[in-house]
Design a protein around this motif. Structure first.
Motif, PDB file in Angstrom:
ATOM      1  N   ARG A 150      -1.471  10.880   9.704  1.00  0.00           N
ATOM      2  CA  ARG A 150      -0.453   9.771   9.911  1.00  0.00           C
ATOM      3  C   ARG A 150      -0.390   9.625  11.565  1.00  0.00           C
ATOM      4  NH1 ARG A 150       4.523  11.036   6.168  1.00  0.00           N
ATOM      5  NH2 ARG A 150       5.548   9.600   7.501  1.00  0.00           N
ATOM      6  N   LYS A 151      -1.330  10.067  12.267  1.00  0.00           N
ATOM      7  CA  LYS A 151      -1.109   9.975  13.812  1.00  0.00           C
ATOM      8  C   LYS A 151      -0.842   8.704  14.409  1.00  0.00           C
ATOM      9  CE  LYS A 151      -6.178  10.179  14.720  1.00  0.00           C
ATOM     10  NZ  LYS A 151      -7.296  11.066  14.911  1.00  0.00           N
ATOM     11  N   LYS A 152      -1.418   7.715  13.782  1.00  0.00           N
ATOM     12  CA  LYS A 152      -1.356   6.435  14.216  1.00  0.00           C
ATOM     13  C   LYS A 152       0.153   5.726  14.013  1.00  0.00           C
ATOM     14  CE  LYS A 152      -6.091   5.231  14.632  1.00  0.00           C
ATOM     15  NZ  LYS A 152      -7.299   4.901  13.800  1.00  0.00           N
ATOM     16  N   GLU A 153       0.752   6.133  13.023  1.00  0.00           N
ATOM     17  CA  GLU A 153       2.294   5.676  12.805  1.00  0.00           C
ATOM     18  C   GLU A 153       3.224   5.840  14.062  1.00  0.00           C
ATOM     19  OE1 GLU A 153       3.849   7.638   9.452  1.00  0.00           O
ATOM     20  OE2 GLU A 153       2.278   7.385   8.008  1.00  0.00           O
TER      21      GLU A 153
ATOM     22  N   LYS B 118      -5.897   6.295   0.165  1.00  0.00           N
ATOM     23  CA  LYS B 118      -5.910   5.634  -0.905  1.00  0.00           C
ATOM     24  C   LYS B 118      -4.331   5.865  -1.482  1.00  0.00           C
ATOM     25  CE  LYS B 118     -10.651   5.898  -2.440  1.00  0.00           C
ATOM     26  NZ  LYS B 118     -11.729   6.937  -3.032  1.00  0.00           N
ATOM     27  N   ASN B 119      -3.981   6.910  -1.300  1.00  0.00           N
ATOM     28  CA  ASN B 119      -2.541   7.134  -1.807  1.00  0.00           C
ATOM     29  C   ASN B 119      -1.432   7.739  -0.947  1.00  0.00           C
ATOM     30  OD1 ASN B 119      -3.332   6.552  -4.618  1.00  0.00           O
ATOM     31  ND2 ASN B 119      -4.635   8.311  -4.348  1.00  0.00           N
ATOM     32  N   PRO B 120      -1.036   6.960   0.191  1.00  0.00           N
ATOM     33  CA  PRO B 120      -0.189   7.338   1.189  1.00  0.00           C
ATOM     34  C   PRO B 120       1.161   8.261   0.425  1.00  0.00           C
ATOM     35  CG  PRO B 120      -0.908   5.167   1.613  1.00  0.00           C
ATOM     36  CD  PRO B 120      -1.398   5.481   0.242  1.00  0.00           C
ATOM     37  N   SER B 121       1.428   7.639  -0.878  1.00  0.00           N
ATOM     38  CA  SER B 121       2.664   8.340  -1.200  1.00  0.00           C
ATOM     39  C   SER B 121       2.462   9.662  -2.015  1.00  0.00           C
ATOM     40  CB  SER B 121       2.990   7.517  -2.418  1.00  0.00           C
ATOM     41  OG  SER B 121       2.206   7.082  -3.655  1.00  0.00           O
ATOM     42  N   ASP B 122       1.109  10.107  -1.969  1.00  0.00           N
ATOM     43  CA  ASP B 122       0.834  11.525  -2.172  1.00  0.00           C
ATOM     44  C   ASP B 122       0.898  12.493  -1.065  1.00  0.00           C
ATOM     45  OD1 ASP B 122       0.429  10.741  -4.850  1.00  0.00           O
ATOM     46  OD2 ASP B 122      -1.513  10.634  -4.883  1.00  0.00           O
ATOM     47  N   PHE B 123       1.259  11.880   0.071  1.00  0.00           N
ATOM     48  CA  PHE B 123       1.298  12.771   1.271  1.00  0.00           C
ATOM     49  C   PHE B 123       1.644  14.386   1.046  1.00  0.00           C
ATOM     50  CE2 PHE B 123       3.538  14.275   5.287  1.00  0.00           C
ATOM     51  CZ  PHE B 123       2.314  14.269   6.089  1.00  0.00           C
ATOM     52  N   ALA B 124       2.881  14.708   0.342  1.00  0.00           N
ATOM     53  CA  ALA B 124       3.429  15.885   0.332  1.00  0.00           C
ATOM     54  C   ALA B 124       2.530  16.807  -0.673  1.00  0.00           C
ATOM     55  CB  ALA B 124       4.718  15.938  -0.134  1.00  0.00           C
ATOM     56  N   ASP B 125       1.628  16.007  -1.520  1.00  0.00           N
ATOM     57  CA  ASP B 125       0.619  16.896  -2.464  1.00  0.00           C
ATOM     58  C   ASP B 125      -0.587  17.047  -1.727  1.00  0.00           C
ATOM     59  OD1 ASP B 125       2.384  16.689  -4.657  1.00  0.00           O
ATOM     60  OD2 ASP B 125       1.415  14.783  -4.999  1.00  0.00           O
ATOM     61  N   ILE B 126      -1.047  16.216  -0.848  1.00  0.00           N
ATOM     62  CA  ILE B 126      -2.208  16.405  -0.308  1.00  0.00           C
ATOM     63  C   ILE B 126      -2.085  17.590   0.953  1.00  0.00           C
ATOM     64  CG2 ILE B 126      -4.467  15.312   1.176  1.00  0.00           C
ATOM     65  CD1 ILE B 126      -3.028  12.766  -0.206  1.00  0.00           C
ATOM     66  N   PHE B 127      -0.834  17.494   1.599  1.00  0.00           N
ATOM     67  CA  PHE B 127      -0.494  18.130   2.800  1.00  0.00           C
ATOM     68  C   PHE B 127       0.754  19.193   2.292  1.00  0.00           C
ATOM     69  CE2 PHE B 127      -2.803  14.337   4.479  1.00  0.00           C
ATOM     70  CZ  PHE B 127      -3.622  14.890   4.884  1.00  0.00           C
TER      71      PHE B 127
END
Ligand code: SF4
Length: 271
Positions: free
Chosen positions: A36-39, A236-245
């Protein structure tokens, strides 16, 4: 330039914490830093150096300045001149105090004095040139931001990494640098070591066999692949952020840059 998967010691350490430092590890920090470094919000937080980062950077610049003008190590006001070059007076009291101590330490004990230095970084050069590595059919870029390389009397390269603060030396970093050296200087044998500019602690000389370097390279391939997989999954799935990380709130939040935007931030209550 051809895009390639990439890896560095920093990425490795964000995947796997050093032994004994597991409590400090939070995968979500990696998510913010890498995915998310570009946000805008994340970008602005990443642009603000933490106090340990400021101290590390100024310390490295200070050593660089001493060796740009070696006379400074003989002059009675050498430390003050370097402090002025670093514009130390503009920094916070903690940064000023700790960096002055580092400069004084180095002035008293300039471990690079008289060494045949072939590379000494200022610390703010940005991303280093990538080293292209091939492992079977897999090509990837290795980034290794080496602080200093000098030549030992026996002709070996000595890769020296400066540290500040209390963190322990992580031998994995030395191995990554030794691997990098086999590509950058294929004809020369190399050793690596760490030196803490704040407490004067020096590591032993670290060497690696061909088999060890091969294992490190394989590990880096694995990390580079995992890193790309994660980034793709998040894309592909930004809403999965907390699952991926997954977050690991607690002690790890103590020095985290993302407390203001992390919904898992846990304010630590001292016992
Ligand atoms: S604030 Fe805590 S939980 Fe959130 S990313 Fe940072 S360390 Fe992890």
């Amino acid at each position: 330039m051809v895009w390639r998967p990439y890896v560095s010691f920093n990425i490795w350490s964000q995947f796997v914490p050093p032994v004994g430092k597991e409590y400090w590890h939070c995968d979500m920090k990696r998510g913010f830093t890498r995915a998310r470094k570009k946000e805008l919000l994340v970008k602005s937080l990443l642009e603000q150096d933490t106090i340990p980062q400021q101290i590390g950077l100024l310390a490295q610049k200070g050593i660089y300045e001493f060796h740009q003008d070696i006379q400074l190590l003989c002059q009675s006001n050498g430390v003050e001149i370097v402090a002025q070059k670093l514009k130390l007076a503009q920094e916070s009291a903690e940064v000023q105090q700790r960096v002055m101590k580092i400069l004084e330490n180095y002035y008293q004990s300039p471990i690079l004095l008289g060494k045949k230095i072939i590379q000494l970084s200022r610390g703010d050069e940005g991303i280093p040139e990538p080293i292209l590595i091939q492992q079977g059919n897999y090509f990837f870029n290795l980034f290794a931001a080496i602080d200093c390389i000098f030549i030992e009397l026996n002709g070996k390269l000595h890769i020296l990494d400066f540290k500040t603060g209390k963190s322990d030396f992580d031998r994995r970093q030395a191995f990554v640098y030794l691997l990098a050296a086999t590509y950058l200087y294929p004809q020369q044998k190399a050793v690596a070591s760490f030196y803490n500019l704040e407490n004067g602690k020096q590591s032993e000389l670290i060497t690696a066999t061909d088999a060890q370097l091969k294992a490190i390279q394989e590990k880096l391939v694995q990390i580079a692949q995992e890193h790309q997989k994660e980034l793709q999954r998040y894309k592909k799935n930004p809403s999965d952020f907390a699952d991926i990380f997954p977050a690991n709130p607690g002690i790890s939040c103590r020095h985290c840059q993302f407390t203001s935007i992390c919904q898992f931030y846990q304010f630590e209550v001292s016992a």
